[in-house]
Design a protein around this motif. Structure first.
Motif, PDB file in Angstrom:
ATOM      1  N   THR A   1      10.233 -13.180  -4.253  1.00 26.02           N
ATOM      2  CA  THR A   1      10.487 -11.733  -3.617  1.00 26.02           C
ATOM      3  C   THR A   1       9.076 -11.092  -3.667  1.00 26.02           C
ATOM      4  N   SER A   2       8.846 -10.590  -2.561  1.00 25.53           N
ATOM      5  CA  SER A   2       7.655  -9.443  -2.736  1.00 25.53           C
ATOM      6  C   SER A   2       7.859  -8.291  -1.903  1.00 25.53           C
ATOM      7  N   GLY A   3       7.048  -7.339  -1.748  1.00 21.07           N
ATOM      8  CA  GLY A   3       7.148  -5.928  -1.212  1.00 21.07           C
ATOM      9  C   GLY A   3       7.839  -5.167  -1.832  1.00 21.07           C
ATOM     10  N   PHE A   4       9.394  -5.275  -1.881  1.00 19.26           N
ATOM     11  CA  PHE A   4      10.200  -4.649  -2.669  1.00 19.26           C
ATOM     12  C   PHE A   4      11.510  -5.565  -2.853  1.00 19.26           C
TER      13      PHE A   4
ATOM     14  N   ASN B   1       0.825  -1.386   0.114  1.00 17.54           N
ATOM     15  CA  ASN B   1       0.077   0.051   0.078  1.00 17.54           C
ATOM     16  C   ASN B   1       0.829   1.250   0.087  1.00 17.54           C
ATOM     17  N   THR B   2       1.947   1.443   0.772  1.00 17.95           N
ATOM     18  CA  THR B   2       2.738   2.404   0.911  1.00 17.95           C
ATOM     19  C   THR B   2       3.559   2.914  -0.481  1.00 17.95           C
ATOM     20  N   PHE B   3       3.973   1.860  -1.130  1.00 14.95           N
ATOM     21  CA  PHE B   3       4.748   2.081  -2.423  1.00 14.95           C
ATOM     22  C   PHE B   3       3.501   2.225  -3.486  1.00 14.95           C
ATOM     23  N   ALA B   4       2.489   1.808  -3.326  1.00 12.77           N
ATOM     24  CA  ALA B   4       1.275   2.179  -4.362  1.00 12.77           C
ATOM     25  C   ALA B   4       1.180   3.639  -4.243  1.00 12.77           C
ATOM     26  N   ALA B   5       0.998   4.110  -3.001  1.00  6.08           N
ATOM     27  CA  ALA B   5       0.814   5.546  -2.771  1.00  6.08           C
ATOM     28  C   ALA B   5       1.958   6.364  -2.950  1.00  6.08           C
ATOM     29  N   LEU B   6       3.123   6.172  -2.684  1.00  5.36           N
ATOM     30  CA  LEU B   6       4.359   6.762  -3.464  1.00  5.36           C
ATOM     31  C   LEU B   6       4.385   6.971  -4.658  1.00  5.36           C
ATOM     32  N   ARG B   7       3.937   5.871  -5.532  1.00  6.13           N
ATOM     33  CA  ARG B   7       4.051   5.891  -7.007  1.00  6.13           C
ATOM     34  C   ARG B   7       2.823   6.621  -7.476  1.00  6.13           C
TER      35      ARG B   7
ATOM     36  N   PRO C   1       9.074  -2.404  -6.615  1.00  6.30           N
ATOM     37  CA  PRO C   1       9.985  -1.396  -6.371  1.00  6.30           C
ATOM     38  C   PRO C   1      11.454  -1.807  -6.219  1.00  6.30           C
ATOM     39  N   VAL C   2      12.296  -1.177  -6.597  1.00  4.61           N
ATOM     40  CA  VAL C   2      13.805  -1.451  -6.139  1.00  4.61           C
ATOM     41  C   VAL C   2      14.320  -0.254  -5.132  1.00  4.61           C
TER      42      VAL C   2
ATOM     43  N   ASP D   1      13.535   3.206  -6.634  1.00  3.09           N
ATOM     44  CA  ASP D   1      12.266   3.802  -6.024  1.00  3.09           C
ATOM     45  C   ASP D   1      12.303   4.283  -4.744  1.00  3.09           C
ATOM     46  N   GLY D   2      13.585   4.457  -4.305  1.00  2.00           N
ATOM     47  CA  GLY D   2      14.041   5.055  -2.748  1.00  2.00           C
ATOM     48  C   GLY D   2      15.314   4.411  -2.555  1.00  2.00           C
TER      49      GLY D   2
END
Length: 263
Positions: free
Chosen positions: A170-173, A6-12, A207-208, A228-229
């Motif tokens: 792998t998941s999340g980032f 959710n956090t990475f979707a919002a940042l994107r 995200p990477v 991505d950060g």
């Protein structure tokens, strides 16, 4: 979706880069590290990596090794680390928490029991640096089934033949280690990181995030601009080790976060 996703979707959606901060649970003591942890979101941290102290942290440099030793000397345990997460969740149900460490304490606890306790406490993801993809049945796949992201490290030595195996579950980032060697050993260079991040992103939609060797707001901005950060750990832990007040450490964290967010 997990809090991480959710956090990475919002940042994107906002067109912003992520800032991830690492601290060691129990360093220099539970109360101080919990106070720091609670202050991280207000300092601009998007994802918290919480180190689980371990007696043989082979992938960590001296700064984080010493932080773990201080925590263990204060009798920090896995149960107390989970307790920190529960205390954090009393006031913050949104900021993702990734537990970062080694497999031995989890194996000793029992994988199923650990995953149940971690999920109940409010942990969202795991980075377990000494479990290769060949051992995914040990923890990675059970963690995913339990609703936790399992975040894998890619390094400068992860070639195109190895990369698909690393990314497979792998998941999340994806956490890209910007330098070869231990944490805190050298400075990250955006010119070297950029092509490697592009190579990874060509094989995954995740995200990477780039870590290792980031110590200043300028470097945070430069490295976040290639990915991505970014993640900062040793520099923050060093500030804690110097005996600075929590509010001063958080001000330093905010300067790093501002750098990453300006990318």
């Amino acid at each position: 979706m997990t809090r991480i996703e959710n956090t990475f979707a919002a940042l994107r959606a906002e067109g912003r880069k992520a800032f991830v901060a690492y601290i060691m649970a129990g360093d220099p003591n539970v109360d101080t590290s919990l106070a720091l942890m609670k202050g991280l979101p207000g300092a601009g941290v998007d994802v918290i990596e919480l180190g689980l102290p371990f007696t043989d942290p082979m992938a960590d440099g001296p700064t984080i090794q010493e932080a773990g030793q201080r925590a263990l000397a204060g009798h920090m345990t896995l149960d107390q680390t989970l307790g920190m997460v529960r205390a954090f969740r009393e006031d913050d149900d949104e900021t993702p928490i990734v537990l970062m460490g080694y497999y031995n304490p989890i194996y000793s606890r029992g994988v199923d029991r650990f995953l149940s306790q971690a999920r109940e406490a409010g942990i969202d993801g795991l980075i377990i640096v000494d479990l290769p993809p060949e051992e995914d049945d040990e923890l990675c796949i059970p963690a995913q089934k339990a609703g936790l992201n399992f975040i894998r490290l890619a390094t400068p030595t992860t070639d195109d033949k190895r990369l698909p195996k690393v990314l497979e579950n792998t998941s999340g980032f994806v956490y890209y280690v910007s330098i070869t060697g231990i944490t805190g050993a050298a400075a990250a260079q955006a010119a070297e990181v950029g092509p490697e991040v592009a190579r990874i992103k060509a094989q995954t939609d995740l995200p990477v995030i780039v870590g290792f060797g980031i110590r200043t707001p300028d470097t945070a901005r430069e490295i976040a601009g290639t990915a991505d950060g970014c993640v900062v750990g040793s520099a923050i832990v060093s500030e804690m080790a110097s005996g600075r007040k929590t509010e001063d450490v958080l001000a330093f964290v905010k300067s790093l976060a501002d750098g990453a967010h300006s990318a």
